[in-house]
Design an enzyme around this catalytic site. Sequence first.
Site, mmCIF file in Angstrom:
data_model
loop_
_atom_site.group_PDB
_atom_site.id
_atom_site.type_symbol
_atom_site.label_atom_id
_atom_site.label_comp_id
_atom_site.label_asym_id
_atom_site.label_seq_id
_atom_site.Cartn_x
_atom_site.Cartn_y
_atom_site.Cartn_z
ATOM 1 N N HIS A 86 0.817 -1.208 0.000
ATOM 2 C CA HIS A 86 0.000 0.000 0.000
ATOM 3 C C HIS A 86 0.855 1.264 0.000
ATOM 4 C CE1 HIS A 86 -4.082 -1.433 0.300
ATOM 5 N NE2 HIS A 86 -3.851 -2.140 1.395
ATOM 6 N N CYS A 139 0.434 2.864 -4.707
ATOM 7 C CA CYS A 139 -0.044 4.204 -5.055
ATOM 8 C C CYS A 139 0.843 5.250 -4.371
ATOM 9 C CB CYS A 139 -1.482 4.395 -4.577
ATOM 10 S SG CYS A 139 -2.628 3.134 -5.175
#
Length: 381
Positions: A86, A139
């Site tokens: 993440h 991301c």
Amino acid sequence: MVKRAVLVGCNYPGSRCPLRGCVNDVTNMKKLLIDVYGFEKKNIMFMVDTDEKSVRPTGKNIVHYLGKAIQVSKPGDVLYFHFSGHGGQIPAESGDQEDDGEDECIYPADLNPMTDDTFRLLLADLNPGVNFTFVSDSCHSGGLLDSQDLQVGLGEVGQVGNETEPRSVVAASREKQKADRHIPTETLIQQLAEASGHEVKLGNIRSTLYDLFREDTSPTVKVFVKNMAGHLEDGLPEEEWANSYNEVGIAALKQLKEIWDDETIDNDEYFRSARTVNGPLNFNGHANAKPDGQTLPPSTGILISGCQSNQTSADVPGWGGAYGALSNAIHTIVKHHSGKITNKQLVNGCRELMVETNLDQRPCLYCTKEKVNANFICDLK
């Protein structure tokens, strides 16, 4: 010449934000490094959070092992760092009107964030002449090497496809099947509240991170706590806080004041890590603040990010198990070319593959112009 690698895959099992493909990503990458690029197994540090026999990829452990690899690498050596997991953006919390940025980061297994400050301090020890490549299949990772120019990405050389056209029905269906490799602020707050045992809200995210990880937290968090605690040390009366700070900044001050006033806590020891933080940092405590004239040398290395800043990276289900869209594209293209492919060709190939597979994300390449056409990872004979 020695070829070293640090591979990190975080699936976050048992959390509010589990992924399925990150461990598969680095497992496949390990095999690729050995079979195609000639890495020796003994020189690959492999960290995943699904195997009790593995070193757990916490923020502390990643910093330790990547830092160790950086320090022992000599000119002419190769160093490859791959992170699958993440990413996120931590909103500003100082309460100053001019503080309106966000700290981009990647999240290790314990959610102790690694920001551009983390990498700037680590890579300050990188010897010139080390061939360093960083692939972040997450991301919000495009700014982690802050001195590198965007060479392939939106509006730059290498744009593939129409980035603004409406998604097709097939693409929309494909997007529904994937999970985003992004932790929203609300989810981070919930996770931190469970870990700390107290209420967490915008304003005390960084102070909670500092309380949980103390000396092992990112320098970005330490600088923030140093600044806010400094206001308490200066004796700013609580009734005057509203004159200088918005409600977010006041929330940050309130949590730190509770610790400051707690007679069972040694303030000197508690705030030591924050007070002594040093290095090429901006010390104003604002989110995404860059140091003046102290960024990494442009020659530091290359960064391949999973997507553009306005997009999310995908964790995608597949017949052979879930995978990260970027990691899978790299693996597919590198194998097809037997490793002999430039950074630009690779990233453009990944972007084309995203179009072909109906995924919205577009990977980006950050590096100097001199490294755009260099072979990915290292030269092969």
